[in-house]
Design an enzyme around this catalytic site. Structure first.
Site, PDB file in Angstrom:
ATOM      1  N   CYS A  15     -96.067 -34.116   9.397  1.00  0.00           N
ATOM      2  CA  CYS A  15     -96.808 -33.159  10.205  1.00  0.00           C
ATOM      3  C   CYS A  15     -96.946 -33.645  11.641  1.00  0.00           C
ATOM      4  O   CYS A  15     -96.996 -34.844  11.895  1.00  0.00           O
ATOM      5  CB  CYS A  15     -98.207 -32.979   9.634  1.00  0.00           C
ATOM      6  N   ARG A  24     -89.418 -34.880  13.469  1.00  0.00           N
ATOM      7  CA  ARG A  24     -90.182 -35.594  12.453  1.00  0.00           C
ATOM      8  C   ARG A  24     -90.115 -34.907  11.090  1.00  0.00           C
ATOM      9  O   ARG A  24     -90.509 -35.491  10.091  1.00  0.00           O
ATOM     10  CB  ARG A  24     -91.638 -35.709  12.894  1.00  0.00           C
ATOM     11  N   TRP A  46     -95.779 -30.281   7.092  1.00  0.00           N
ATOM     12  CA  TRP A  46     -94.837 -30.736   6.066  1.00  0.00           C
ATOM     13  C   TRP A  46     -95.610 -30.649   4.754  1.00  0.00           C
ATOM     14  O   TRP A  46     -96.584 -31.384   4.561  1.00  0.00           O
ATOM     15  CB  TRP A  46     -94.435 -32.174   6.371  1.00  0.00           C
ATOM     16  N   ASN A  79    -103.359 -33.886  10.426  1.00  0.00           N
ATOM     17  CA  ASN A  79    -102.335 -34.698   9.760  1.00  0.00           C
ATOM     18  C   ASN A  79    -103.073 -35.666   8.853  1.00  0.00           C
ATOM     19  O   ASN A  79    -104.105 -36.195   9.244  1.00  0.00           O
ATOM     20  CB  ASN A  79    -101.557 -35.549  10.767  1.00  0.00           C
ATOM     21  N   GLY A  80    -102.536 -35.910   7.693  1.00  0.00           N
ATOM     22  CA  GLY A  80    -103.172 -36.870   6.800  1.00  0.00           C
ATOM     23  C   GLY A  80    -103.522 -36.235   5.482  1.00  0.00           C
ATOM     24  O   GLY A  80    -102.890 -35.257   5.056  1.00  0.00           O
ATOM     25  N   GLU A  94     -78.795 -49.222   1.005  1.00  0.00           N
ATOM     26  CA  GLU A  94     -78.999 -48.465   2.241  1.00  0.00           C
ATOM     27  C   GLU A  94     -77.890 -47.423   2.437  1.00  0.00           C
ATOM     28  O   GLU A  94     -78.152 -46.294   2.861  1.00  0.00           O
ATOM     29  CB  GLU A  94     -79.077 -49.438   3.434  1.00  0.00           C
ATOM     30  N   LYS A 106     -78.674 -43.449   2.820  1.00  0.00           N
ATOM     31  CA  LYS A 106     -78.237 -42.658   3.983  1.00  0.00           C
ATOM     32  C   LYS A 106     -77.488 -41.406   3.529  1.00  0.00           C
ATOM     33  O   LYS A 106     -77.722 -40.310   4.015  1.00  0.00           O
ATOM     34  CB  LYS A 106     -77.312 -43.464   4.908  1.00  0.00           C
ATOM     35  N   GLU A 112     -79.835 -38.838   1.955  1.00  0.00           N
ATOM     36  CA  GLU A 112     -80.798 -38.253   2.894  1.00  0.00           C
ATOM     37  C   GLU A 112     -80.251 -37.071   3.673  1.00  0.00           C
ATOM     38  O   GLU A 112     -80.943 -36.081   3.860  1.00  0.00           O
ATOM     39  CB  GLU A 112     -81.244 -39.319   3.921  1.00  0.00           C
ATOM     40  N   HIS A 139     -73.191 -52.617 -16.645  1.00  0.00           N
ATOM     41  CA  HIS A 139     -74.279 -52.481 -17.612  1.00  0.00           C
ATOM     42  C   HIS A 139     -74.752 -51.044 -17.752  1.00  0.00           C
ATOM     43  O   HIS A 139     -75.918 -50.807 -18.069  1.00  0.00           O
ATOM     44  CB  HIS A 139     -75.430 -53.411 -17.208  1.00  0.00           C
ATOM     45  N   LYS A 183     -89.774 -38.056   9.270  1.00  0.00           N
ATOM     46  CA  LYS A 183     -89.430 -39.280   9.988  1.00  0.00           C
ATOM     47  C   LYS A 183     -90.421 -40.381   9.656  1.00  0.00           C
ATOM     48  O   LYS A 183     -90.077 -41.536   9.525  1.00  0.00           O
ATOM     49  CB  LYS A 183     -89.428 -39.000  11.491  1.00  0.00           C
TER      50      LYS A 183
HETATM   51  C1  G6P Z   1     -89.513 -42.271   5.882  1.00  0.00           C
HETATM   52  C2  G6P Z   1     -88.255 -42.098   6.710  1.00  0.00           C
HETATM   53  C3  G6P Z   1     -87.324 -43.277   6.467  1.00  0.00           C
HETATM   54  C4  G6P Z   1     -88.045 -44.579   6.756  1.00  0.00           C
HETATM   55  C5  G6P Z   1     -89.329 -44.705   5.947  1.00  0.00           C
HETATM   56  C6  G6P Z   1     -90.165 -45.877   6.425  1.00  0.00           C
HETATM   57  O1  G6P Z   1     -89.207 -42.131   4.553  1.00  0.00           O
HETATM   58  O2  G6P Z   1     -87.594 -40.890   6.386  1.00  0.00           O
HETATM   59  O3  G6P Z   1     -86.198 -43.168   7.319  1.00  0.00           O
HETATM   60  O4  G6P Z   1     -87.205 -45.641   6.447  1.00  0.00           O
HETATM   61  O5  G6P Z   1     -90.126 -43.532   6.116  1.00  0.00           O
HETATM   62  O6  G6P Z   1     -90.565 -45.642   7.748  1.00  0.00           O
HETATM   63  P1  G6P Z   1     -91.000 -46.757   8.762  1.00  0.00           P
HETATM   64  O7  G6P Z   1     -91.400 -46.005   9.997  1.00  0.00           O
HETATM   65  O8  G6P Z   1     -92.149 -47.486   8.144  1.00  0.00           O
HETATM   66  O9  G6P Z   1     -89.834 -47.665   8.987  1.00  0.00           O
END
Ligand code: G6P
Length: 631
Positions: free
Chosen positions: A2, A27, A77, A106-107, A504, A508, A511, A527, A626
């Site tokens: 948000c 975001r 969001w 937000n929150g 990772e 990616k 996502e 396994h 984000k």
């Molecule tokens: C969200 C984002 C990720 C990020 C994670 C941790 O899930 O979509 O891309 O890695 O938060 O965020 P930070 O700001 O703590 O690195």
């Protein structure tokens, strides 16, 4: 996540709110809304979907209908309740005197159910499924002519996390904001205040800001001098003033700070997407991250932010690294680095798991919070938990002055510049680089010889150049991805330092392309997951030269034998692997501990090209935020 934008000042508010919301779009959100206090009363607009839909809605209204000098806006969001117009912010409440309060938030309000019951008994009628509406109605219930006091009183009743902006049609020059656990910045511009949950919505207006600490409230007034509701506003026909208090109405002073943020840095600069820009500018962001930190002549790492805690770090009994998402993967690499280079037992954990499992923190534990934003709720909470149990708190954070940065005892900023793309790329490399520097910093004071350190540092110095070379393969990577992008299931495999890189790479791809992908240790494939491999399934091996190369090669053969298509990330000059792989992306030959810094780069491009080829909006992936500032 948000986003909040709010404004009080001499300009017409709604175009500013819309512009601010657009800056926060990256975001992630699914609906948007705004409320303005016009001479004719409160006007609210809420729409599902993009900010442009909200903008069109306001533009199509009767001329001047939304013109005002005070307003609040939000991108939502969905958490409590689906993304509908009714659930979009602002939410409102009716005061006993018949006025309307509007609020964006937000929150998360954890005790919303109890409060909702209480307010329903008082006669308030709820129209949404959100926790936020409870806060709006509670503020209205407690309003007796002073918005600041009502907000303070309401916040004393809630548990949870919040950043809020509140207006009342009875106070057309007053904006009240507050925060606890969610970021909120107040920009001080000419004859106006602009408030936002993220600096990117403020920088085009001002670089003068105040930040609030938890449980603090700010009352911002702007209006014609004679009409200002409070105080002794001075200077010209349009006056502004602000006042900060705690939710218990104790006055606090906040210093005005200069925001270190360059708007140029966050513009697209000719790239099609922020994600691509951020991938491609990694040579530069790595250079910024390493600047001033490598002293090759003295074979040492310079980390000013660790200052007086060097002794504790060197004598640490254990490292605990916490993070979420991509930051967690960096933390996993940090685990390897700490044990390998600093020779201190280390463990990486999801912050969200650590915080709730009654963890044992032995004497001498150093907790490292890894985070791009410095605002991830779980990471912040895990850090607090570790601190409370006696750990030294260290941050590996990108955003300067963020909550995590402020709550750590010591830290190393990533300095990779603002990251706008929702899928984290340059911040990951920054996190791994910082953890590498930290491990070398400690290692030098423990067992590592100067020669060994010098070798690592010399390679790190060349890292921008190495990464630039890997990036040149972007077209080749795209061509390879084109052949496999129709496949719905991918595997990413690696060993040792490259196991978290495989995690990772899979994350990616998931996502932004919405392809199902799994990352795992290459040996683990046998396994169970090997059952998934069929004719044509893409399997990405992170297989640079090193201690585990031969083992990975046998895993590659196992995949080939079952018809899987092998895509390999390999060391330049490795001719053997070409015989086994459908495609090979090469990385320079660097020591194993530094391999993640180069092997992850082709995987970022794999994900990027896959998403573009599938026609997805790379910078606004569905359902993703984000920065996740709620649990
Ligand atoms: C969200 C984002 C990720 C990020 C994670 C941790 O899930 O979509 O891309 O890695 O938060 O965020 P930070 O700001 O703590 O690195």
């Amino acid at each position: 996540m948000c986003g909040i934008v709010a404004y009080v000042g001499n300009k017409n508010v709604w175009p500013l709110l819309v512009e601010g919301l657009k800056r926060l779009e990256y975001r992630g959100y699914d609906s948007a809304g705004l409320a303005v206090v016009t001479p004719g009363g409160l006007k609210i607009a809420r729409t599902v979907g993009r900010v442009s839909v909200l903008e069109a809605h306001v533009e199509q209204a009767a001329a001047g209908a939304y013109d005002a000098h005070l307003g609040i806006a939000h991108t939502r969001w969905a958490t409590h309740g689906p993304p509908t117009e009714a659930n979009a912010h602002p939410h409102t409440g009716k005061t006993k005197s018949g006025h309307t309060i509007a609020l964006v938030h937000n929150g998360i309000i954890e005790n919303y159910a109890t409060l909702k019951k209480y307010l329903t008994e008082k006669g308030h009628v709820f129209t949404s499924q959100t926790d936020t509406e409870v806060l709006a109605k509670l503020t209205a219930e407690l309003y007796d002519g002073d918005l600041e006091r009502a907000v303070q009183a309401a916040l004393r009743e809630v548990t949870g996390a919040y950043a809020i902006a509140v207006v009342c049609d009875n106070e057309p020059h007053t904006l009240v904001c507050a925060r606890k656990g969610s970021p909120l910045i107040v920009g001080i511009a000419e004859k106006s205040y602009i408030v936002a949950s993220d600096a990117s919505a403020i920088v085009s207006h001002t670089t003068q800001v105040i930040t609030l600490d938890d449980y603090q409230v700010v009352k911002l007034c702007a209006g014609p001098n004679d009409r200002l509701a409070t105080g002794d506003a001075a200077g010209g026909p349009w006056a502004v003033e602000f006042k900060t208090t705690t939710i218990d109405n104790v006055r606090v002073t906040r210093d005005v700070q200069e925001l270190e943020f360059d708007l140029q840095q966050i513009e697209l600069g000719g790239y099609r997407h922020f994600m691509l820009k951020e991938i491609m500018e990694q040579p530069e962001s790595i250079r910024n991250c390493l600047r001033g930190r490598i002293d090759l002549r003295e074979s040492r790492v310079v980390l000013g932010g660790l200052g007086k805690y060097t002794r504790e770090l060197v004598r640490a009994s254990r490292f605990l690294l916490v993070g979420q998402g991509t930051a967690f993967h960096a933390a996993r690499i940090g685990e390897y680095l700490m044990e390998d280079l600093a020779k201190i037992p280390a463990r990486a954990e999801y912050a969200s798991e650590f915080r709730y499992r009654n963890p044992i923190i032995e004497d001498g534990t150093v907790a490292v919070a890894v985070s791009q934003s410095g605002e991830t709720a779980d990471t912040l909470a895990a850090l607090r938990e570790a601190k409370e149990r006696g750990a030294l708190a260290v941050g590996a954070v990108n955003v300067v002055g963020s909550s995590i940065a402020r709550e750590t005892d010591a830290g190393v900023y990533l300095h990779v510049g603002p990251e706008i793309g929702v899928a984290s790329t340059k911040a990951f490399v920054g996190q791994v680089a910082v953890l590498t520097l930290l491990a070398l910093y400690i290692g030098k004071r423990r067992y590592l010889s100067d020669d060994v350190i010098r070798n690592y540092l010399a390679h790190l110095e060349r890292l921008p150049e190495h990464v630039a070379n890997v990036l040149k393969q972007s077209n080749h990577i795209r061509e390879c991805v084109e052949r496999h992008v129709h496949r719905e299931n991918w595997l990413f495999l690696g060993r040792g330092y490259n196991y978290p890189v495989a995690l990772e790479g899979a994350l990616k791809l998931k996502e932004i392309s919405y392809i199902h992908a799994e990352g795992m240790p290459a040996a683990e494939m046998k396994h169970g997951p090997i059952a998934l491999i069929d004719e044509g399934m893409p399997v990405v091996f992170v297989a640079p030269q090193g201690s585990q190369y031969d083992k990975v090669m046998s895993n590659i053969e196992e995949v080939r034998a079952r018809g899987g298509k092998v895509i390999a990330v390999a060391t330049e000059g490795d001719t053997k692997i070409h015989k086994y792989a459908d495609a090979v992306f090469t990385v320079p030959d660097v020591p194993e501990a530094l391999q993640p810094l180069v092997t992850v780069i082709p995987l970022q491009l794999v994900a990027y090209h896959a998403a573009v080829l599938r026609g997805h909006d790379v910078d606004k992936p569905r359902n993703l935020a984000k920065s996740v500032t709620v649990e």
